[in-house]
Design a protein around this motif. Structure first.
Motif, PDB file in Angstrom:
ATOM      1  N   GLY A 123      44.467  38.171  49.340  1.00 11.38           N
ATOM      2  CA  GLY A 123      43.349  39.048  49.020  1.00 11.38           C
ATOM      3  C   GLY A 123      42.152  38.197  48.636  1.00 11.38           C
ATOM      4  O   GLY A 123      42.279  37.006  48.341  1.00 11.38           O
ATOM      5  N   ILE A 124      40.978  38.781  48.640  1.00  9.90           N
ATOM      6  CA  ILE A 124      39.767  38.038  48.286  1.00  9.90           C
ATOM      7  C   ILE A 124      38.944  38.889  47.332  1.00  9.90           C
ATOM      8  O   ILE A 124      38.825  40.103  47.505  1.00  9.90           O
ATOM      9  N   GLU A 141      42.183  24.253  45.535  1.00  5.24           N
ATOM     10  CA  GLU A 141      42.554  24.561  44.165  1.00  5.24           C
ATOM     11  C   GLU A 141      41.416  24.206  43.216  1.00  5.24           C
ATOM     12  O   GLU A 141      40.731  23.195  43.387  1.00  5.24           O
ATOM     13  N   ARG A 142      41.237  25.062  42.215  1.00  3.01           N
ATOM     14  CA  ARG A 142      40.316  24.779  41.127  1.00  3.01           C
ATOM     15  C   ARG A 142      40.869  25.465  39.888  1.00  3.01           C
ATOM     16  O   ARG A 142      41.076  26.671  39.893  1.00  3.01           O
ATOM     17  N   ASP A 143      41.149  24.692  38.866  1.00  2.20           N
ATOM     18  CA  ASP A 143      41.667  25.209  37.591  1.00  2.20           C
ATOM     19  C   ASP A 143      42.953  26.011  37.767  1.00  2.20           C
ATOM     20  O   ASP A 143      43.148  27.048  37.138  1.00  2.20           O
ATOM     21  N   GLY A 144      43.835  25.574  38.659  1.00  6.60           N
ATOM     22  CA  GLY A 144      45.115  26.237  38.855  1.00  6.60           C
ATOM     23  C   GLY A 144      45.038  27.517  39.672  1.00  6.60           C
ATOM     24  O   GLY A 144      46.017  28.234  39.778  1.00  6.60           O
ATOM     25  N   GLU A 145      43.885  27.834  40.222  1.00  9.18           N
ATOM     26  CA  GLU A 145      43.697  29.032  41.045  1.00  9.18           C
ATOM     27  C   GLU A 145      43.298  28.614  42.452  1.00  9.18           C
ATOM     28  O   GLU A 145      42.848  27.495  42.673  1.00  9.18           O
ATOM     29  N   LEU A 146      43.442  29.529  43.389  1.00  6.28           N
ATOM     30  CA  LEU A 146      43.101  29.274  44.782  1.00  6.28           C
ATOM     31  C   LEU A 146      41.742  29.903  45.085  1.00  6.28           C
ATOM     32  O   LEU A 146      41.514  31.073  44.763  1.00  6.28           O
ATOM     33  N   VAL A 154      46.777  35.528  45.584  1.00  7.04           N
ATOM     34  CA  VAL A 154      48.087  35.348  46.212  1.00  7.04           C
ATOM     35  C   VAL A 154      49.150  35.436  45.121  1.00  7.04           C
ATOM     36  O   VAL A 154      48.865  35.256  43.940  1.00  7.04           O
ATOM     37  N   LYS A 155      50.373  35.685  45.532  1.00  4.34           N
ATOM     38  CA  LYS A 155      51.470  35.725  44.578  1.00  4.34           C
ATOM     39  C   LYS A 155      51.748  34.309  44.075  1.00  4.34           C
ATOM     40  O   LYS A 155      51.466  33.324  44.751  1.00  4.34           O
ATOM     41  N   LYS A 189      41.221  41.084  53.489  1.00  3.77           N
ATOM     42  CA  LYS A 189      42.278  40.079  53.385  1.00  3.77           C
ATOM     43  C   LYS A 189      41.874  38.847  54.182  1.00  3.77           C
ATOM     44  O   LYS A 189      41.167  38.942  55.189  1.00  3.77           O
ATOM     45  N   VAL A 190      42.344  37.687  53.740  1.00  9.94           N
ATOM     46  CA  VAL A 190      42.089  36.426  54.428  1.00  9.94           C
ATOM     47  C   VAL A 190      43.428  35.881  54.903  1.00  9.94           C
ATOM     48  O   VAL A 190      44.379  35.810  54.131  1.00  9.94           O
ATOM     49  N   THR A 191      43.502  35.511  56.175  1.00  5.59           N
ATOM     50  CA  THR A 191      44.697  34.846  56.687  1.00  5.59           C
ATOM     51  C   THR A 191      44.471  33.355  56.545  1.00  5.59           C
ATOM     52  O   THR A 191      43.551  32.797  57.144  1.00  5.59           O
TER      53      THR A 191
END
Length: 160
Positions: A35-36, A60-65, A93-94, A126-128
Motif C-alpha cells: 500500500g502507499i 529503508e529509512r528509520d526501519g520503515e519502507l 507492507v506486513k 497499491k504499488v507492485t
C-alpha cells in the motif's frame, strides 16, 4: 468502468503508472504488493494516470519502507492544497514482508524496484515492488537479441 469514470478520464481500477524499463534493467526475482500513503490531491492526480515511476526506487529509512523520487504532478482540478511532486512516500507492507525486503537489501545486495502503481478492486492505490538484481550489459544485449528473434519468428510464421 462506469459512464462517469469514462467521461472524467479517471482510473478507478487498473494500472495508473508503470515502470517499463525496470524489467529491461533488472532481473525480477519476486514481487510484493504494498500500500502507499497518499494525500487526497495526490490520489486524484494518480487517478488521472499522469504519474511516472521511471526514476523511482524503494528503500529503508528509520526501519520503515519508503518510495523515493516518484513523480506525481499537481492536481489541476481547482484544489487549493499543494503537495511536493517528488515527495518521499511511505509504503505499507506486513512486518514479515518488510523483514524479507530488508534482508534482501542487506545480505544479498538486491534492489527494490517499483514496477507499477495500480488501484485494486476496492479503489485503493497499491504499488507492485520487485525484488531484483541488476543486469549486466551483456545480459541486456542478450535479452534484446532474444526479443528481436521472437519478433522476426512471429513475422515469418504470419507470412506463411
Amino acid at each position: 468502468m462506469s459512464k462517469d469514470t469514462k467521461k472524467s478520464g479517471l482510473i478507478s481500477h487498473g494500472i495508473a503508472a508503470q515502470n517499463r524499463k525496470a524489467r529491461f534493467d533488472y532481473k525480477i526475482l519476486s514481487t510484493i504488493e504494498a500500500g502507499i500513503v497518499l494525500k487526497g490531491p495526490e490520489v486524484k492526480s494518480l487517478r488521472m494516470g499522469r504519474a511516472t515511476l521511471n526514476e523511482a526506487w524503494a528503500g529503508e529509512r528509520d526501519g520503515e519502507l519508503y518510495l523515493f523520487n516518484m513523480y506525481i504532478p499537481e492536481y489541476q482540478g481547482g484544489v487549493l492544497s499543494r503537495f511536493e511532486t517528488r515527495a518521499i512516500r511511505k509504503l505499507l507492507v506486513k512486518r514479515k514482508e518488510r523483514n524479507q525486503i530488508f534482508g534482501a537489501i542487506a545480505r544479498e545486495r538486491q534492489t527494490i524496484v517499483p514496477l507499477d502503481i495500480h488501484f485494486n478492486d476496492r479503489g485503493l492505490a497499491k504499488v507492485t515492488l520487485g525484488i531484483a538484481e541488476g543486469k549486466q550489459k551483456a545480459d541486456k544485449r542478450q535479452a534484446a537479441a532474444a526479443r528481436d528473434w521472437q519478433r522476426d519468428k512471429a513475422r515469418l510464421l504470419r507470412s506463411r
